[in-house]
Design a protein around this motif. Structure first.
Motif, PDB file in Angstrom:
ATOM      1  N   UNK A   1     -14.111 -15.983  -4.955  1.00  0.00           N
ATOM      2  CA  UNK A   1     -14.731 -15.226  -3.875  1.00  0.00           C
ATOM      3  C   UNK A   1     -14.464 -13.736  -3.918  1.00  0.00           C
ATOM      4  N   UNK A   2     -13.404 -13.335  -4.599  1.00  0.00           N
ATOM      5  CA  UNK A   2     -13.032 -11.917  -4.581  1.00  0.00           C
ATOM      6  C   UNK A   2     -13.989 -11.023  -5.352  1.00  0.00           C
ATOM      7  N   UNK A   3     -14.744 -11.582  -6.291  1.00  0.00           N
ATOM      8  CA  UNK A   3     -15.714 -10.768  -7.042  1.00  0.00           C
ATOM      9  C   UNK A   3     -17.115 -10.894  -6.429  1.00  0.00           C
ATOM     10  N   UNK A   4     -17.184 -11.453  -5.219  1.00  0.00           N
ATOM     11  CA  UNK A   4     -18.446 -11.529  -4.501  1.00  0.00           C
ATOM     12  C   UNK A   4     -19.308 -12.724  -4.837  1.00  0.00           C
ATOM     13  N   UNK A   5     -18.778 -13.652  -5.626  1.00  0.00           N
ATOM     14  CA  UNK A   5     -19.576 -14.819  -6.006  1.00  0.00           C
ATOM     15  C   UNK A   5     -19.635 -15.844  -4.886  1.00  0.00           C
ATOM     16  N   UNK A   6     -20.722 -16.618  -4.896  1.00  0.00           N
ATOM     17  CA  UNK A   6     -20.898 -17.717  -3.947  1.00  0.00           C
ATOM     18  C   UNK A   6     -20.360 -19.028  -4.494  1.00  0.00           C
TER      19      UNK A   6
ATOM     20  N   UNK B   1     -31.619 -19.136  -0.329  1.00  0.00           N
ATOM     21  CA  UNK B   1     -30.258 -18.811  -0.743  1.00  0.00           C
ATOM     22  C   UNK B   1     -29.252 -19.640   0.009  1.00  0.00           C
ATOM     23  N   UNK B   2     -28.130 -19.037   0.318  1.00  0.00           N
ATOM     24  CA  UNK B   2     -27.048 -19.748   0.995  1.00  0.00           C
ATOM     25  C   UNK B   2     -27.099 -19.432   2.490  1.00  0.00           C
ATOM     26  N   UNK B   3     -27.205 -20.500   3.280  1.00  0.00           N
ATOM     27  CA  UNK B   3     -27.250 -20.368   4.729  1.00  0.00           C
ATOM     28  C   UNK B   3     -26.032 -19.572   5.206  1.00  0.00           C
ATOM     29  N   UNK B   4     -26.290 -18.535   5.997  1.00  0.00           N
ATOM     30  CA  UNK B   4     -25.209 -17.730   6.549  1.00  0.00           C
ATOM     31  C   UNK B   4     -24.656 -16.665   5.623  1.00  0.00           C
ATOM     32  N   UNK B   5     -25.305 -16.425   4.470  1.00  0.00           N
ATOM     33  CA  UNK B   5     -24.830 -15.401   3.546  1.00  0.00           C
ATOM     34  C   UNK B   5     -25.731 -14.166   3.649  1.00  0.00           C
ATOM     35  N   UNK B   6     -25.123 -12.996   3.596  1.00  0.00           N
ATOM     36  CA  UNK B   6     -25.857 -11.734   3.732  1.00  0.00           C
ATOM     37  C   UNK B   6     -26.902 -11.520   2.639  1.00  0.00           C
TER      38      UNK B   6
ATOM     39  N   UNK C   1     -18.125 -19.755  -1.569  1.00  0.00           N
ATOM     40  CA  UNK C   1     -17.871 -18.621  -0.681  1.00  0.00           C
ATOM     41  C   UNK C   1     -19.172 -18.125  -0.076  1.00  0.00           C
ATOM     42  N   UNK C   2     -19.060 -17.543   1.103  1.00  0.00           N
ATOM     43  CA  UNK C   2     -20.225 -16.888   1.730  1.00  0.00           C
ATOM     44  C   UNK C   2     -19.703 -15.874   2.739  1.00  0.00           C
ATOM     45  N   UNK C   3     -20.566 -14.923   3.073  1.00  0.00           N
ATOM     46  CA  UNK C   3     -20.201 -13.914   4.056  1.00  0.00           C
ATOM     47  C   UNK C   3     -21.467 -13.471   4.773  1.00  0.00           C
ATOM     48  N   UNK C   4     -21.397 -13.359   6.070  1.00  0.00           N
ATOM     49  CA  UNK C   4     -22.553 -12.912   6.851  1.00  0.00           C
ATOM     50  C   UNK C   4     -22.757 -11.409   6.733  1.00  0.00           C
TER      51      UNK C   4
END
Length: 186
Positions: A87-92, A37-42, A15-18
């Motif tokens: 993804x619901x607990x904010x994990x990548x 970190x993860x490309x495209x993640x906040x 999972x990821x989120x901008x």
């Protein structure tokens, strides 16, 4: 470092989120970038990106580039009546088959063919978990046999070697040599 193979240890979801939101949408793959970190993640960056930490000291190193969470926690909280999905607990990176919470600090997790992260510490569950699902915070905090607080919200890591990570990728665990340093909240 000593290599340790977990039977059936694998990535379940990525999972990821901008944007800075509690939950992150599940995606087909994530690209890990060394030292970032993860490309495209906040939460990617060399310095802290979590809002509360930026407010205290924006120059701190980012020890929370990647959040890993074990699906075994989903099974545990389901027994208490909570339904949580990847993804619901904010994990990548959502895992199965690795006892993340018992790993020593600086353990290397090889994800798939190329990517590698170094575990820096425990995620400290916060009030946002209750905002997501009332009462869930209590389910991800427990008491160890010695009475200390047990944090079950996964682990945080930094990217050592970049690469693409997909659901189904194998996880290889490499624990550091010497006396193990227990994980602490970061």
């Amino acid at each position: 470092m000593t290599e340790h193979q977990e039977d059936h240890a694998a990535v379940v979801s990525v999972s990821r989120d901008t944007d800075h939101r509690f939950s992150k949408p599940v995606v087909d793959e994530v690209v890990l970038v060394a030292g970032w970190g993860i490309e495209g993640d906040a939460h990617a960056g060399t310095t802290v990106q979590h809002r509360s930490r930026v407010a205290r000291d924006p120059s701190q190193p980012n020890l929370r580039q990647v959040h890993l969470l074990h699906t075994e926690l989903f099974d545990e909280v389901a027994e208490a009546g909570y339904e949580v999905a990847p993804g619901q607990m904010g994990e990548n990176v959502t895992t199965r088959g690795v006892d993340l919470l018992r790993l020593p600090t600086d353990t290397l997790l090889h994800l798939g063919d190329d990517a590698c992260v170094r575990v820096t510490g425990l995620r400290n569950p916060c009030q946002q978990i209750n905002d997501f699902e009332p009462g869930l915070l209590r389910a991800v905090l427990g008491r160890a046999e010695d009475g200390s607080v047990e944090r079950k919200g996964g682990v945080m890591a930094v990217v050592v070697t970049g690469g693409v990570v997909h659901p189904g990728d194998r996880i290889r665990v490499e624990v550091p040599a010497g006396t193990p340093e227990p994980l602490r909240p970061v």
